[in-house]
Design a protein around this motif. Sequence first.
Motif, PDB file in Angstrom:
ATOM      1  N   THR A  20       9.610   3.807  64.420  1.00  0.00           N
ATOM      2  CA  THR A  20       9.353   2.364  64.372  1.00  0.00           C
ATOM      3  C   THR A  20       9.426   1.867  62.927  1.00  0.00           C
ATOM      4  O   THR A  20       9.467   2.668  61.981  1.00  0.00           O
ATOM      5  N   LEU A  21       9.421   0.547  62.809  1.00  0.00           N
ATOM      6  CA  LEU A  21       9.511  -0.091  61.494  1.00  0.00           C
ATOM      7  C   LEU A  21       8.342  -1.038  61.273  1.00  0.00           C
ATOM      8  O   LEU A  21       7.889  -1.693  62.209  1.00  0.00           O
ATOM      9  N   SER A  22       7.913  -1.128  60.023  1.00  0.00           N
ATOM     10  CA  SER A  22       7.004  -2.205  59.618  1.00  0.00           C
ATOM     11  C   SER A  22       7.790  -3.136  58.714  1.00  0.00           C
ATOM     12  O   SER A  22       8.598  -2.674  57.898  1.00  0.00           O
ATOM     13  N   ILE A  23       7.566  -4.431  58.890  1.00  0.00           N
ATOM     14  CA  ILE A  23       8.379  -5.419  58.159  1.00  0.00           C
ATOM     15  C   ILE A  23       7.500  -6.532  57.589  1.00  0.00           C
ATOM     16  O   ILE A  23       6.630  -7.069  58.281  1.00  0.00           O
ATOM     17  N   GLY A  24       7.739  -6.854  56.328  1.00  0.00           N
ATOM     18  CA  GLY A  24       7.075  -8.000  55.701  1.00  0.00           C
ATOM     19  C   GLY A  24       8.108  -9.081  55.426  1.00  0.00           C
ATOM     20  O   GLY A  24       9.183  -8.788  54.918  1.00  0.00           O
ATOM     21  N   VAL A  25       7.798 -10.321  55.780  1.00  0.00           N
ATOM     22  CA  VAL A  25       8.744 -11.427  55.614  1.00  0.00           C
ATOM     23  C   VAL A  25       8.127 -12.510  54.725  1.00  0.00           C
ATOM     24  O   VAL A  25       6.950 -12.851  54.876  1.00  0.00           O
ATOM     25  N   ALA A  26       8.932 -13.042  53.815  1.00  0.00           N
ATOM     26  CA  ALA A  26       8.477 -14.171  52.993  1.00  0.00           C
ATOM     27  C   ALA A  26       9.639 -15.125  52.750  1.00  0.00           C
ATOM     28  O   ALA A  26      10.770 -14.686  52.552  1.00  0.00           O
ATOM     29  N   ALA A  27       9.363 -16.419  52.785  1.00  0.00           N
ATOM     30  CA  ALA A  27      10.408 -17.426  52.535  1.00  0.00           C
ATOM     31  C   ALA A  27       9.766 -18.672  51.958  1.00  0.00           C
ATOM     32  O   ALA A  27       8.530 -18.777  51.913  1.00  0.00           O
ATOM     33  N   GLY A  28      10.614 -19.589  51.492  1.00  0.00           N
ATOM     34  CA  GLY A  28      10.118 -20.898  51.091  1.00  0.00           C
ATOM     35  C   GLY A  28       9.633 -21.001  49.647  1.00  0.00           C
ATOM     36  O   GLY A  28       9.107 -22.028  49.251  1.00  0.00           O
ATOM     37  N   LEU A  29       9.832 -19.935  48.841  1.00  0.00           N
ATOM     38  CA  LEU A  29       9.503 -20.035  47.418  1.00  0.00           C
ATOM     39  C   LEU A  29      10.813 -20.011  46.632  1.00  0.00           C
ATOM     40  O   LEU A  29      11.769 -19.369  47.043  1.00  0.00           O
ATOM     41  N   PRO A  30      10.865 -20.707  45.505  1.00  0.00           N
ATOM     42  CA  PRO A  30      12.144 -20.797  44.804  1.00  0.00           C
ATOM     43  C   PRO A  30      12.549 -19.540  44.035  1.00  0.00           C
ATOM     44  O   PRO A  30      13.669 -19.435  43.601  1.00  0.00           O
ATOM     45  N   ASP A  31      11.626 -18.575  43.830  1.00  0.00           N
ATOM     46  CA  ASP A  31      12.104 -17.433  43.034  1.00  0.00           C
ATOM     47  C   ASP A  31      11.978 -16.091  43.748  1.00  0.00           C
ATOM     48  O   ASP A  31      11.026 -15.826  44.478  1.00  0.00           O
ATOM     49  N   VAL A  32      13.020 -15.281  43.564  1.00  0.00           N
ATOM     50  CA  VAL A  32      13.159 -14.033  44.315  1.00  0.00           C
ATOM     51  C   VAL A  32      12.032 -13.053  44.022  1.00  0.00           C
ATOM     52  O   VAL A  32      11.519 -12.403  44.934  1.00  0.00           O
ATOM     53  N   SER A  33      11.633 -12.957  42.748  1.00  0.00           N
ATOM     54  CA  SER A  33      10.593 -11.986  42.399  1.00  0.00           C
ATOM     55  C   SER A  33       9.301 -12.294  43.142  1.00  0.00           C
ATOM     56  O   SER A  33       8.640 -11.391  43.663  1.00  0.00           O
ATOM     57  N   ALA A  34       8.971 -13.582  43.202  1.00  0.00           N
ATOM     58  CA  ALA A  34       7.745 -13.979  43.902  1.00  0.00           C
ATOM     59  C   ALA A  34       7.860 -13.665  45.393  1.00  0.00           C
ATOM     60  O   ALA A  34       6.898 -13.173  46.009  1.00  0.00           O
ATOM     61  N   LEU A  35       9.029 -13.915  45.958  1.00  0.00           N
ATOM     62  CA  LEU A  35       9.240 -13.631  47.384  1.00  0.00           C
ATOM     63  C   LEU A  35       9.151 -12.140  47.673  1.00  0.00           C
ATOM     64  O   LEU A  35       8.562 -11.720  48.669  1.00  0.00           O
ATOM     65  N   LEU A  36       9.732 -11.338  46.788  1.00  0.00           N
ATOM     66  CA  LEU A  36       9.707  -9.888  46.984  1.00  0.00           C
ATOM     67  C   LEU A  36       8.279  -9.362  46.945  1.00  0.00           C
ATOM     68  O   LEU A  36       7.881  -8.518  47.750  1.00  0.00           O
ATOM     69  N   LYS A  37       7.507  -9.891  46.027  1.00  0.00           N
ATOM     70  CA  LYS A  37       6.109  -9.463  45.880  1.00  0.00           C
ATOM     71  C   LYS A  37       5.324  -9.804  47.144  1.00  0.00           C
ATOM     72  O   LYS A  37       4.577  -8.980  47.687  1.00  0.00           O
ATOM     73  N   LEU A  38       5.563 -11.025  47.631  1.00  0.00           N
ATOM     74  CA  LEU A  38       4.864 -11.481  48.833  1.00  0.00           C
ATOM     75  C   LEU A  38       5.285 -10.659  50.060  1.00  0.00           C
ATOM     76  O   LEU A  38       4.454 -10.236  50.866  1.00  0.00           O
ATOM     77  N   ALA A  39       6.601 -10.417  50.183  1.00  0.00           N
ATOM     78  CA  ALA A  39       7.110  -9.632  51.321  1.00  0.00           C
ATOM     79  C   ALA A  39       6.519  -8.222  51.277  1.00  0.00           C
ATOM     80  O   ALA A  39       6.182  -7.643  52.314  1.00  0.00           O
ATOM     81  N   ASP A  40       6.392  -7.682  50.081  1.00  0.00           N
ATOM     82  CA  ASP A  40       5.825  -6.342  49.909  1.00  0.00           C
ATOM     83  C   ASP A  40       4.357  -6.308  50.345  1.00  0.00           C
ATOM     84  O   ASP A  40       3.917  -5.395  51.050  1.00  0.00           O
ATOM     85  N   GLU A  41       3.590  -7.330  49.949  1.00  0.00           N
ATOM     86  CA  GLU A  41       2.187  -7.419  50.371  1.00  0.00           C
ATOM     87  C   GLU A  41       2.082  -7.491  51.895  1.00  0.00           C
ATOM     88  O   GLU A  41       1.214  -6.871  52.510  1.00  0.00           O
TER      89      GLU A  41
END
Length: 306
Positions: A270-291
Motif C-alpha cells: 500500500t501507499l501513504s500519500i500527502g497532498v498540498a496545493a494552493g501555495l505559490p512556492d514549491v518548497s513550501a508545498l513540498l514541506k507541507l506535503a511531507d508533513e
Amino acid sequence: YVPKDTPAAFEYTIKMIRRIHHNPGIRVLVVDDSATIRGYLRQLLRRHLYEVLEAPEADTALRMLRDDPTIRLVLSDHDMPGKSGVVMVSEIRRFRSHEELAIIGISASQDPAMTARFIKAGADDYLNKPFNHEEFFCRVTRNVEFVENLRALSRAAHEDPLTGLPNRRYFFENVLKQTQPFGVAMVDIDHFKHINDRFGHDIGDLALKRVADLLRAQFPGKHIARFGGEEFVILAQARSEQDMLAAMETFRASVADAVFPTSRGELRFTLSIGVAAGLPDVSALLKLADERLYMAKSRGRNQVCT
Ligand code: GH3
Ligand code: MG
Ligand code: MG
Ligand code: MG
C-alpha cells in the motif's frame, strides 16, 4: 569478444559501425545562402554518413531547429541576406543549449575577430573558408562527440537508473521554475523494509519499478520524480487541494487492490500519500506535503492526507 543475439550485441554493432563510418544518422544542419557551398558541405558530410539538412538563411534554420530537437550540429555561414550567422547563433542559444546542439561557424571573412564573435554568440567552434578537409572532419567529429557525451552525462545526472524516472536533482532544477498554480503529492510505499526483508532486495526493486510504471500511466504529461528510496513526487496543475486529492485517492486505491506476481510469490503493498496545493512556492508545498505524508503514516498508512 563479440556478444551474439542480445541487445548488447546490437549496441556493439552500432558502435562499430559508428567507429568505422563516423556517426551515421546524426543530423547536421548546414546554413548558407550559397547553394554551391551547401552542396559542397553536404557532399563532404555524407561521405561520413551524416544526415544533412539545409537552410538558405537564418530564419528558415531557426524554424527547422525549433521543429527538430534531434539536430546535433549546425554549420553556419556568417554573411547571409537577412540575419547574420552570429545573430542567428545567439538566437539559437535561447532555446538550444550546448548540451543539445553543437554549432560551428564557417566563414570566408578576413575579420580576425570573427572567431571570437561566433564563440561569444554561442558557437562551439569556428572554421575559416577555405578549409582543409581533414581539419573539417576533425572538428565536426570532435564537436559531435562532445555534445553526445554531454547528453549522456546530463541524462545520468538527471535520471534514476532503476525506474527511468527523473530524479530529485531534475525535479528541483526544472520544477522550481513553475509559475502555474499547481499542487504536489508525496507518495511513499508502506513498510517497504518488510518487502525487502521478506521477498529480497531484487523484488523490492521490482516494486519500485511497478510504482513508477503506474505513476507514468496514470499521470501522463505530469512531472513525476523518484525523490528518495521509496518516495515519489508528482507535480500537477491544480487550483485546489481537492483537484489533486481525487486523482491521488484513485491511485492509492488502485495500488492497494493490485497483486504483483513475482518469482517469490504474490506481492501486495500500500501507499501513504500527502497532498498540498494552493501555495505559490514549491518548497513550501513540498514541506507541507511531507508533513501530510507523515500524518498519513501516523493515522495507519494506506491513505491520502490533505
Ligand atoms: P514506512 O511505512 O514508515 O514508510 O516504512 P518503510 O519500511 O517503507 O520505510 P523506511 O524508511 O524504514 O525504509 C525504507 C527502505 O527502503 C530502507 C531501504 O533499504 C529501502 N530502499 C531504499 N532504496 C531502495 C532501492 O533502491 N531498492 C530497494 N530494494 N530498497 C530500497
Ligand atoms: Mg554567405
Ligand atoms: Mg516507506
Ligand atoms: Mg520513505
